[in-house]
Design an enzyme around this catalytic site. Structure first.
Site, PDB file in Angstrom:
ATOM      1  N   ASP A 192      24.715 -44.950  -5.673  1.00 30.10           N
ATOM      2  CA  ASP A 192      24.649 -44.485  -7.060  1.00 30.10           C
ATOM      3  C   ASP A 192      25.907 -44.872  -7.827  1.00 30.10           C
ATOM      4  OD1 ASP A 192      22.222 -43.214  -6.438  1.00 30.10           O
ATOM      5  OD2 ASP A 192      23.213 -41.310  -5.996  1.00 30.10           O
TER       6      ASP A 192
ATOM      7  N   ASP B 243      22.185 -37.875  -0.762  1.00 30.66           N
ATOM      8  CA  ASP B 243      23.307 -37.712  -1.683  1.00 30.66           C
ATOM      9  C   ASP B 243      24.284 -36.714  -1.074  1.00 30.66           C
ATOM     10  OD1 ASP B 243      22.314 -39.462  -3.620  1.00 30.66           O
ATOM     11  OD2 ASP B 243      21.266 -37.870  -4.696  1.00 30.66           O
TER      12      ASP B 243
END
Length: 172
Positions: A137, A120
């Site tokens: 995501d 991330d």
């Protein structure tokens, strides 16, 4: 089983998401060396590239990494279900939603298999959103929003076809 042409659009969206997700991760890991730098402020205080190894799922659930293979299997199962669902619908918005969710899920599966965690790096905590995320995501979230929108629109259309949208109906 013959795959309808529209299903290929879902698979194309999924492939596009996977490629963009993986390319951006290679870029931040190798091109920007984000694992070493930890954070690059792009637009202070709104947007940064911040290195996070996500061993869990959304909002830190299973953050100890204990569910790596369970999450991987679950994501593959969901993607398989969505791939079949894409062969059974002709609604374009639903096809887009399916492709985005499928691509996002598989993008994160690739990370879990390769690294044992999901990479991330998109950080908009300056806007009050405290979680760092990635392209996969974002695709999952947009896909789920489109799925909800498709459900609402298709239910509304079904009521109209059934004659439920009379003069007293307050739906827009």
């Amino acid at each position: 089983m013959k795959i309808p042409r529209i299903a290929y659009a879902a698979y194309g969206f999924a492939l596009l998401v996977i490629v963009l997700d993986q390319l951006t991760k290679v870029w931040v890991m190798q091109g920007l060396d984000l694992p070493e730098l930890r954070q690059i402020v792009v637009w202070d205080p709104v947007f940064s590239l911040t290195w996070v190894r996500n061993f869990g799922v959304s909002f830190g659930l299973f953050g100890d990494g204990s569910a790596r293979w369970l999450l991987t299997a679950f994501s593959i199962g969901v993607s398989a279900f969505l791939a079949v669902w894409a062969t059974r619908t002709d609604r374009r918005l639903l096809i887009s939603a399916i492709g985005l969710v499928m691509g996002g899920a598989l993008g994160n599966v690739i990370d879990r298999i390769r690294f044992g965690y999901v990479v991330d790096f998109l950080d908009v905590s300056g806007l009050g959103f405290p979680w760092v995320f990635n392209i996969a995501d974002a695709a999952i979230n947009v896909g789920v929003a489109l799925l909800i929108l498709d459900t609402l629109l298709s239910e509304r259309a079904a009521r109209r076809r059934a004659g439920g949208a009379g003069a007293g109906d307050s739906a827009p």
